[in-house]
Design an enzyme around this catalytic site. Structure first.
Site, short mmCIF file in Angstrom:
data_model
loop_
_atom_site.label_atom_id
_atom_site.label_comp_id
_atom_site.label_asym_id
_atom_site.label_seq_id
_atom_site.Cartn_x
_atom_site.Cartn_y
_atom_site.Cartn_z
N ARG A 93 -47.69 102.76 80.74
CA ARG A 93 -48.75 102.97 79.75
C ARG A 93 -48.41 102.37 78.38
O ARG A 93 -48.85 102.86 77.35
CB ARG A 93 -49.03 104.46 79.60
CG ARG A 93 -49.54 105.13 80.86
CD ARG A 93 -50.90 104.57 81.29
NE ARG A 93 -51.45 105.32 82.41
CZ ARG A 93 -51.33 104.97 83.68
NH1 ARG A 93 -50.68 103.85 84.00
NH2 ARG A 93 -51.86 105.69 84.64
N SER A 142 -57.46 109.83 81.82
CA SER A 142 -56.31 110.73 81.67
C SER A 142 -56.00 110.92 80.19
O SER A 142 -55.99 109.96 79.42
CB SER A 142 -55.08 110.17 82.38
OG SER A 142 -55.31 110.07 83.77
N GLU A 224 -52.18 109.76 75.96
CA GLU A 224 -52.40 108.48 76.62
C GLU A 224 -53.64 107.80 76.02
O GLU A 224 -53.70 106.58 75.90
CB GLU A 224 -52.60 108.68 78.12
CG GLU A 224 -52.84 107.40 78.89
CD GLU A 224 -52.79 107.59 80.38
OE1 GLU A 224 -53.65 107.01 81.07
OE2 GLU A 224 -51.91 108.32 80.87
#
Length: 238
Positions: A93, A142, A224
């Site tokens: 990420r 997410s 995130e």
């Protein structure tokens, strides 16, 4: 910066696929599959290719880093340059871009596959996603990175001990609410706008979740979702 139609083209050549940064991940996966190239991992990832590269998006154990050949970016001084995956320092990420750089296109390579088999795989992935995630709700995907440092693989031997959703569940925060914002009952790592939530509702609930998880597990969840701007200051006397 929101890139428009001039940046959403998708071209295939052999096992190579070049896509504009505004091309939707799902469209790239489908066009690649039709050309016999396996980029099926992109099918269930919401958003566009620019964001996928920036965040090294992935699912079911496959990431952008596994298939990215190079990326074209415009620098702040107007130069168009090509960067390798190594230059981007892709990690879970995360990526490293030159300050102010804007991704305009990316080139991927993938293994060959029969179009019919690739379509069937994507259909299976979509069914699995719809069964486990709040795909019909308003979310930004997410909410928090997995402290484990990898996404779910979807395989029987997958471990969940340091997954964000498991830590949120263990903290008793599945279904937690703040104003119009709700932590999804279906998947507790999805922050949803259930009832006209304000930005403050969403961010405050997220921070509440982070605090509770730290109190119960000692783990600090990292966002995130890439948030833009700063929280509004409290009103005087508030």
């Amino acid at each position: 910066i929101r890139l428009g139609r001039g940046f959403n083209g998708i071209e295939t050549s052999g096992t190579t696929v070049t896509a504009g940064a505004a091309a939707l991940d799902a469209h790239v996966a489908r066009k690649a599959a039709a050309a016999g190239v396996d980029l099926t991992f992109l099918r269930t990832i919401p958003g566009s290719i620019g964001g996928a590269v920036r965040m090294n998006a992935g699912c079911y154990g496959t990431y952008v880093a596994d298939h990215l050949r190079d990326v074209q970016v415009v620098l702040r001084d107007g130069r168009l340059v090509t960067l390798s995956p190594a230059a981007l320092e892709l990690a879970y990420r995360r990526s490293t871009l030159p300050p102010g750089a804007v991704i305009v296109s990316a080139t991927f390579t993938g293994p060959e596959g029969a179009p019919e088999a690739l379509e069937a795989r994507m259909a299976d992935q979509l069914a699995k996603r719809d069964a486990t995630q709040p795909t019909k709700d308003r979310t930004a995907g997410s909410t928090f990175r997995n402290p484990a440092g990898f996404s779910s693989t979807g395989k029987a031997d997958d471990t969940h001990e340091m997954k964000a959703w498991k830590l949120i569940d263990d903290a008793g925060m599945r279904g937690a609410r703040e104003g119009g914002a709700v932590m999804s009952e279906k998947h507790s790592n999805f922050l949803t706008n259930a009832e006209n939530a304000s930005a403050a509702d969403l961010e405050n609930l997220g921070e509440m979740i982070r605090k509770k998880v730290y109190e119960t597990s000692g783990v600090t969840l990292e966002w995130e979702i890439m948030r833009v701007g700063e929280p509004a200051p409290e009103e005087a006397g508030g």
